[in-house]
Motif scaffolding. Structure first.
Motif, short mmCIF file in Angstrom:
data_model
loop_
_atom_site.label_atom_id
_atom_site.label_comp_id
_atom_site.label_asym_id
_atom_site.label_seq_id
_atom_site.Cartn_x
_atom_site.Cartn_y
_atom_site.Cartn_z
N LYS A 14 0.83 -1.20 0.00
CA LYS A 14 0.00 0.00 0.00
C LYS A 14 0.88 1.27 0.00
N ALA A 15 1.96 1.21 0.77
CA ALA A 15 2.87 2.37 0.81
C ALA A 15 3.44 2.66 -0.58
N LEU A 16 3.71 1.60 -1.34
CA LEU A 16 4.25 1.78 -2.69
C LEU A 16 3.29 2.52 -3.60
N SER A 17 2.01 2.46 -3.30
CA SER A 17 1.01 3.06 -4.20
C SER A 17 0.63 4.48 -3.79
N GLN A 18 1.31 5.05 -2.80
CA GLN A 18 0.99 6.43 -2.37
C GLN A 18 1.44 7.43 -3.43
N PRO A 19 0.75 8.58 -3.52
CA PRO A 19 1.13 9.59 -4.52
C PRO A 19 2.58 10.05 -4.33
N LEU A 20 3.20 10.41 -5.43
CA LEU A 20 4.59 10.86 -5.35
C LEU A 20 4.70 12.30 -4.86
N ILE A 21 5.79 12.58 -4.15
CA ILE A 21 6.17 13.95 -3.83
C ILE A 21 7.61 14.12 -4.28
N GLY A 22 8.11 15.34 -4.25
CA GLY A 22 9.47 15.60 -4.72
C GLY A 22 10.51 15.07 -3.74
N HIS A 23 11.70 14.85 -4.24
CA HIS A 23 12.75 14.28 -3.39
C HIS A 23 13.37 15.31 -2.45
N LEU A 24 12.94 16.60 -2.59
CA LEU A 24 13.36 17.61 -1.62
C LEU A 24 12.16 18.21 -0.89
N ASP A 25 10.99 17.61 -1.08
CA ASP A 25 9.77 18.04 -0.38
C ASP A 25 9.99 17.90 1.13
N PRO A 26 9.53 18.89 1.92
CA PRO A 26 9.73 18.78 3.38
C PRO A 26 9.22 17.47 3.95
N LEU A 27 8.11 16.97 3.41
CA LEU A 27 7.58 15.71 3.92
C LEU A 27 8.53 14.55 3.61
N PHE A 28 9.16 14.62 2.43
CA PHE A 28 10.09 13.55 2.08
C PHE A 28 11.34 13.63 2.96
N LEU A 29 11.78 14.87 3.25
CA LEU A 29 12.96 15.02 4.12
C LEU A 29 12.67 14.43 5.50
#
Ligand SMILES: *Cc1c(COP(=O)(O)O)cnc(C)c1O
Length: 379
Positions: A14-29
């Motif tokens: 399920k985690a694999l199917s989550q929408p993408l965000i940028g690789h420098l997005d604060p949430l990704f950091l």
């Protein structure tokens, strides 16, 4: 139930199917920080440089060797299976001078033989061991080598692709300087990332290099700037794979490492009891058998591929064949991560028992499952 990839929990899919965000997005950091913390938990380390390399387990191996070895460096490598041999090959391509300490496939490399090989050289840059040799099922003792190397300049590099989150692994307590793993074995995440950790001693060796790292993609001096405070772009992090790894590591944390080690051992013991009841033998050296990778000697007169095909077609069940000198001689039964369950132990025993009986072996119907069930009850 092969040697990897193992089954994956629905939460990870399920985690694999989550929408993408940028690789420098604060949430990704934020997610990156969480992953680093969870990897330190799994590796049992406080190492700052603890990150997933953006490729499969072999890239973790390559990252350790290309970052730590320079042309002419002497490196001592335990060679008792396919993955020790892969390290030798990579070390040669680094134009280092690898010294193989060999043992028969299925056996461990004696720690005393490793230390003797180190003592025979004026200067050894690193020692490499495969903690869990997935090609044979041998469980390599590593602690003693780490303790002996700790006060010296020699680095200790350990392949924990199959051992991480399956059997005890103590990066800090065993003085391991560079350790790498893979997502697809006991972490039960799809293949695609390679967790890696470097001690301060390894980082110092990296900083002291005479030449730039020969691989641009795996150059940790640049990758650490993305994972560290600078957040400098190097390559685009595989976003979805990192979602999946975070979820797989959360599952490891929820279960607890010790409980997970015990689960792997419990199911290995039940499988072993069942195999023994129908006259099958584990092929790896006694006393050094991995719980998550069980290599089973194929009985005389039984065809390797024929039985594996029957299991796949009739039971939708995959087990592995042998590699190198063990090809056609062993089956490799994985009990890794999500795949290490009582149901899978009973299924593979049922399937094997029936396949062997159909091929003319004198096997008591139900003997394997009864023995395994009794072992599970006694635990
Ligand atoms: C699987 C494995 C590797 C290689 O990992 P890939 O994901 O296939 O690149 C390296 N070492 C060991 C011990 C392994 O089991």
């Amino acid at each position: 139930m092969g040697p990897g990839p193992s089954n994956v929990h629905p939460r990870v899919l399920k985690a694999l199917s989550q929408p993408l965000i940028g690789h420098l997005d604060p949430l990704f950091l934020e997610l990156m920080e969480e992953i680093q913390g969870l990897l330190r938990y799994a590796f049992r380390t406080a190492n700052r440089l603890t990150i997933p390399i953006s490729a499969t387990g072999s890239a973790g191996m390559e990252a350790c060797l290309v970052n730590l070895l320079e042309p002419g460096d002497v490196v001592v490598i335990g060679a008792n299976g396919a993955f020790g041999n892969r390290m030798l090959e990579i070390a040669r391509r680094c134009r280092a001078h690898p010294i193989a300490v060999e043992a028969p496939w299925g056996n461990i490399v004696e720690p005393s033989a490793i230390l003797a090989a180190v003592a025979a050289q004026p200067r050894v840059k690193a020692v490499c061991l495969v903690h869990a040799e997935t090609s044979t099922g041998a469980w390599q003792p590593t602690e003693e080598v780490g303790a002996a190397l700790a006060p010296t300049d020699t680095l200790f590099i350990v392949d924990a692709v199959t051992s991480l989150a399956g059997v005890p692994l103590e990066v800090d307590a065993w003085s391991i300087d560079a350790c790498y793993s893979g997502t697809q074995k006991c972490l039960s995440c799809p293949p695609g990332l390679s967790p890696l950790t470097f001690s301060d001693k390894a980082v110092a060796a990296l900083r002291a290099r005479r030449e730039p790292v020969q691989s641009w993609y795996l150059d940790l001096t640049m990758i650490e700037k993305y994972w560290g405070n600078e957040r400098a772009y190097h390559h685009t992090a595989p976003i979805s794979m990192n979602y999946a790894l975070a979820e797989a590591l959360r599952l490891v944390r929820e279960e607890g490492l010790e409980a997970r080690w015990r689960r792997h051992m419990r199911h290995h013991e039940a499988l072993h009891a069942g195999l023994t009841a129908i006259g099958l033998h584990l092929a790896a050296q006694e006393g050094h058998r991995l719980p998550m990778l069980n290599s089973v000697s194929i009985p005389a007169g039984i065809d390797d591929v024929d039985v594996r095909n029957a299991l796949l077609q009739e039971y939708d069940l995959e087990i592995g064949g042998g590699l190198g000198p063990l090809k056609g001689k062993v089956w490799r039964i994985g009990l890794m991560g999500e795949s290490s369950t009582p149901a899978n132990v009973l299924l593979v025993l049922t399937a094997l028992e029936r396949a062997l009986r159909e091929r003319g072996l004198a096997v008591d119907p139900g003997a394997a499952v009864s023995a395994a069930a009794a072992a599970l009850d006694n635990q």
